[in-house]
Design an enzyme around this catalytic site. Structure first.
Site, PDB file in Angstrom:
ATOM      1  N   ARG A   1       0.222  14.871  12.892  1.00 30.59           N
ATOM      2  CA  ARG A   1       0.757  14.531  11.561  1.00 30.59           C
ATOM      3  C   ARG A   1       0.716  15.707  10.581  1.00 30.59           C
ATOM      4  NH1 ARG A   1      -1.375   8.885   9.674  1.00 30.59           N
ATOM      5  NH2 ARG A   1       0.553   8.946   8.478  1.00 30.59           N
TER       6      ARG A   1
ATOM      7  N   ARG B   1      -9.047  -0.221   4.734  1.00 28.00           N
ATOM      8  CA  ARG B   1      -8.274   0.857   4.101  1.00 28.00           C
ATOM      9  C   ARG B   1      -6.889   0.371   3.730  1.00 28.00           C
ATOM     10  NH1 ARG B   1      -7.591   6.452   6.971  1.00 28.00           N
ATOM     11  NH2 ARG B   1      -5.982   6.332   5.382  1.00 28.00           N
TER      12      ARG B   1
ATOM     13  N   ASP C   1       4.707   0.746  11.998  1.00 25.74           N
ATOM     14  CA  ASP C   1       3.489   0.112  11.479  1.00 25.74           C
ATOM     15  C   ASP C   1       3.341  -1.331  11.932  1.00 25.74           C
ATOM     16  OD1 ASP C   1       3.388   1.830   8.260  1.00 25.74           O
ATOM     17  OD2 ASP C   1       2.962   2.448  10.311  1.00 25.74           O
TER      18      ASP C   1
ATOM     19  N   LYS D   1       0.849  -1.209   0.000  1.00 26.45           N
ATOM     20  CA  LYS D   1       0.000   0.000   0.000  1.00 26.45           C
ATOM     21  C   LYS D   1       0.874   1.244   0.000  1.00 26.45           C
ATOM     22  CE  LYS D   1      -1.722   1.551   4.061  1.00 26.45           C
ATOM     23  NZ  LYS D   1      -1.437   2.947   4.393  1.00 26.45           N
ATOM     24  N   ASN D   2       1.919   1.262   0.851  1.00 20.66           N
ATOM     25  CA  ASN D   2       2.703   2.490   1.035  1.00 20.66           C
ATOM     26  C   ASN D   2       3.763   2.709  -0.031  1.00 20.66           C
ATOM     27  OD1 ASN D   2       1.090   3.041   3.159  1.00 20.66           O
ATOM     28  ND2 ASN D   2       2.584   2.549   4.746  1.00 20.66           N
TER      29      ASN D   2
ATOM     30  N   CYS E   1      -5.088  12.748  12.658  1.00 18.84           N
ATOM     31  CA  CYS E   1      -5.829  11.488  12.522  1.00 18.84           C
ATOM     32  C   CYS E   1      -5.678  10.775  13.863  1.00 18.84           C
ATOM     33  CB  CYS E   1      -5.282  10.635  11.375  1.00 18.84           C
ATOM     34  SG  CYS E   1      -3.667   9.979  11.757  1.00 18.84           S
TER      35      CYS E   1
HETATM   36  C1  EPZ Z   1       4.213   7.065   6.366  1.00 15.83           C
HETATM   37  O1  EPZ Z   1       3.408   8.097   6.902  1.00 15.83           O
HETATM   38  C2  EPZ Z   1       3.300   5.860   6.240  1.00 15.83           C
HETATM   39  N1  EPZ Z   1       2.204   6.178   5.319  1.00 15.83           N
HETATM   40  C3  EPZ Z   1       2.753   5.495   7.618  1.00 15.83           C
HETATM   41  O2  EPZ Z   1       1.979   4.302   7.466  1.00 15.83           O
HETATM   42  C4  EPZ Z   1       3.933   5.199   8.550  1.00 15.83           C
HETATM   43  O3  EPZ Z   1       3.434   4.931   9.840  1.00 15.83           O
HETATM   44  C5  EPZ Z   1       4.876   6.414   8.598  1.00 15.83           C
HETATM   45  O4  EPZ Z   1       5.292   6.746   7.249  1.00 15.83           O
HETATM   46  C6  EPZ Z   1       6.118   6.147   9.429  1.00 15.83           C
HETATM   47  O5  EPZ Z   1       6.801   5.044   8.904  1.00 15.83           O
HETATM   48  C7  EPZ Z   1       2.445   6.141   3.981  1.00 15.83           C
HETATM   49  O6  EPZ Z   1       3.550   5.869   3.530  1.00 15.83           O
HETATM   50  C8  EPZ Z   1       1.279   6.443   3.083  1.00 15.83           C
HETATM   51  P1  EPZ Z   1       6.174  10.471   8.455  1.00 15.83           P
HETATM   52  P2  EPZ Z   1       3.979   9.617   6.915  1.00 15.83           P
HETATM   53  O7  EPZ Z   1       6.080  11.699   7.637  1.00 15.83           O
HETATM   54  O8  EPZ Z   1       4.866   9.838   5.766  1.00 15.83           O
HETATM   55  C9  EPZ Z   1       6.026  13.785  11.835  1.00 15.83           C
HETATM   56  C10 EPZ Z   1       0.144   2.913   7.758  1.00 15.83           C
HETATM   57  O9  EPZ Z   1      -0.215   2.359   8.798  1.00 15.83           O
HETATM   58  N2  EPZ Z   1       6.018  14.726  10.700  1.00 15.83           N
HETATM   59  O10 EPZ Z   1       7.341   9.555   8.263  1.00 15.83           O
HETATM   60  O11 EPZ Z   1       2.806  10.497   7.103  1.00 15.83           O
HETATM   61  C11 EPZ Z   1       4.766  12.924  11.867  1.00 15.83           C
HETATM   62  O12 EPZ Z   1       3.747  13.598  12.566  1.00 15.83           O
HETATM   63  C12 EPZ Z   1       0.578   4.354   7.780  1.00 15.83           C
HETATM   64  O13 EPZ Z   1       0.242   2.344   6.625  1.00 15.83           O
HETATM   65  C13 EPZ Z   1       6.082  16.091  10.955  1.00 15.83           C
HETATM   66  O14 EPZ Z   1       6.142  16.527  12.103  1.00 15.83           O
HETATM   67  O15 EPZ Z   1       4.844   9.604   8.241  1.00 15.83           O
HETATM   68  C14 EPZ Z   1       5.253  11.687  12.578  1.00 15.83           C
HETATM   69  O16 EPZ Z   1       5.231  11.927  13.968  1.00 15.83           O
HETATM   70  C15 EPZ Z   1       0.275   4.999   9.129  1.00 15.83           C
HETATM   71  N3  EPZ Z   1       6.069  16.962   9.905  1.00 15.83           N
HETATM   72  C16 EPZ Z   1       6.712  11.553  12.122  1.00 15.83           C
HETATM   73  O17 EPZ Z   1       7.101  12.843  11.656  1.00 15.83           O
HETATM   74  C17 EPZ Z   1       6.025  16.532   8.602  1.00 15.83           C
HETATM   75  O18 EPZ Z   1       6.039  17.371   7.679  1.00 15.83           O
HETATM   76  C18 EPZ Z   1       6.925  10.562  10.985  1.00 15.83           C
HETATM   77  O19 EPZ Z   1       6.005  10.891   9.991  1.00 15.83           O
HETATM   78  C19 EPZ Z   1       5.957  15.146   8.364  1.00 15.83           C
HETATM   79  C20 EPZ Z   1       5.961  14.267   9.426  1.00 15.83           C
END
Ligand code: EPZ
Length: 422
Positions: free
Chosen positions: A124, A401, A309, A22-23, A119
């Site tokens: 996020r 989802r 995850d 998915k990701n 969410c």
């Molecule tokens: C990706 O989300 C995945 N989703 C998530 O999978 C996964 O949990 C996450 O990476 C971490 O591995 C997809 O790839 C579609 P991040 P993403 O940006 O990119 C903070 C699932 O279960 N952050 O790596 O949104 C954020 O709040 C989903 O399949 C900022 O502060 O995660 C988090 O605490 C859930 N500012 C941390 O960084 C930003 O601009 C990591 O987030 C971006 C992120």
């Protein structure tokens, strides 16, 4: 809303194929925006988030036959892209919609994307995406909850960018934008997740010039245009890890076909420490559960560390293990929504901020449960496989989802799971 009725106590046996990731599929679908001809993706999982991304691309004026998605493939033709917008009603259901921002700025020089709200697992924000794109010359205004974005006159400019924190979709968003920027972009402290690598390899197949995939420094040299390609999406390592946690809890022995061994190296080592016997067989993996699981500690980290995850699924395993497990979630500030529900099955879990202490119990007993987010709902299904008696899991749309028929796969392996249509 559908619900699942699970009766615990049935060991798993047989084999099942791992679906596409998915990701990786989500950024790859967004990458179609960059191409001057159709992008064909195969090994796509038929699951909710991809249908949402397909709807979003069609909203923009793209041609995406969603029907073919059930045949695990889609041809995405965004050459007729007319409306570079991602409206609130689509973005609010899927945060990953933000992945269209970089490609739209690179391809069209403008975009209007609803700012993703929080969410269940945390606030996020996408501030790191925006800061990086600003370094490439993008200008953002916020109006009515939408980010109104513009590229500079001559298009996005290559830049030296260092992410303050590792961000998976932030790395993917900016990497995609940089493929059509003027000059060289260096992404330091880039995400190393296998799905980022898969996205980069597809971009290369489309004509992009980039190196450093899988390391913390990705270098992209902009080109004038990208063409469509045909690309097979990698297997879903989180679905694979979820199925391993399932056999750990239910007992038995299963074979996972098309297993992403390398992408799950850290998880495999941790699962072996709990007593699972994991035997690679070429492209497949045979997993046999021990009579009793042993407790082990976990700290979630960006790749190649233990993936966040898989945290909820691992916690489900630890509720029934012998001993005490300390689980620390370092990526999201609120990814323990499953704890309250696992306690309803009799789990003994205490929370201290981002750390959960899980004391294994002799046995869990079934109960009505409510899913809250994607991986939390998976952990409830897993725990109910080991619980005595019947559990009902409500709001399984969270599960649908992110998994391609997880309940069907588990019942094909002998679990007693029944989906009751609402
Ligand atoms: C990706 O989300 C995945 N989703 C998530 O999978 C996964 O949990 C996450 O990476 C971490 O591995 C997809 O790839 C579609 P991040 P993403 O940006 O990119 C903070 C699932 O279960 N952050 O790596 O949104 C954020 O709040 C989903 O399949 C900022 O502060 O995660 C988090 O605490 C859930 N500012 C941390 O960084 C930003 O601009 C990591 O987030 C971006 C992120």
């Amino acid at each position: 809303m559908d619900k699942l009725i699970v009766t615990g106590g049935f060991p798993l046996k047989g084999q099942v194929r791992i679906s596409g990731a998915k990701n990786a599929a989500l950024p790859l679908m967004a990458a179609a925006i960059l191409a001057e001809s159709p992008l064909k993706l195969t090994n796509l999982p038929a699951l909710g988030d991809l249908l949402t991304m397909g709807r979003l691309l069609r909203f923009m004026g793209g041609q995406v036959e969603l029907g073919r998605l059930n045949a695990n493939e889609a041809e995405l033709d965004l050459t007729g892209l007319a409306r570079p917008e991602a409206p609130h009603e689509l973005v609010k259901t899927m945060r990953a919609s933000a992945l269209v921002l970089g490609p739209l700025l690179a391809r069209l020089g403008r975009a209007k994307v609803s700012l993703p709200g929080g969410c269940a697992i945390g606030v996020r924000p996408i501030d790191l995406h925006l800061k990086a794109l600003q370094a490439m010359g993008a200008i953002f205004d916020l109006s009515g909850g939408d980010i109104v974005a513009r590229a500079p006159e001559g298009g996005l400019q290559g830049a030296e960018i260092r992410f303050e924190n590792v961000t998976v979709t932030g790395t993917e968003n900016v990497m995609m934008a940089a493929t059509l920027a003027q000059g060289r972009t260096v992404l330091a402290n880039a995400a190393r997740e296998p799905e980022v690598v898969d996205t980069g390899q597809a971009l290369r197949a489309m004509g992009a010039r980039l190196t450093g995939l899988g390391t913390d420094t990705i270098i992209i040299d902009g080109v004038s245009s990208l063409k469509g390609a045909s690309y097979e999406v990698m297997p879903d390592r989180i679905e694979a890890g979820t199925l391993l946690a399932a056999v750990a809890l239910a007992g038995g022995e299963i074979t996972l076909l098309g297993f992403p061994h390398e992408a799950l190296a850290t998880v495999l080592a941790k699962l072996r420490a709990t007593g699972l016997t994991l035997t690679p067989q070429g492209p497949d993996l045979v997993a046999r559960a021990p009579a009793t699981l042993m407790a082990a500690d976990v700290i979630t980290q960006p790749h190649p560390g233990f993936p966040t995850d898989m945290q909820a699924q691992f916690m489900a395993m630890m509720t029934a293990a012998r001993g005490t497990s300390v689980i620390t979630e370092t990526i999201f500030e609120n990814r323990f929504m499953h704890v309250g529900e696992l306690r309803r099955l009799g789990a003994n879990i205490s929370l201290e901020g981002r750390t959960a202490v899980v004391r294994g119990v002799e046995s869990l007993s079934g109960a009505p449960l409510t899913a809250s987010d994607l991986r939390a709902s998976a952990s409830l299904v897993l725990a109910s496989l080991a619980a005595r008696g019947e559990s009902q899991i409500h709001r399984v749309y969270h599960l649908d989802r992110g998994y391609e028929g997880l309940d069907r796969k588990l019942s094909s392996l002998g679990a007693s799971i029944q989906r009751v249509k609402a």
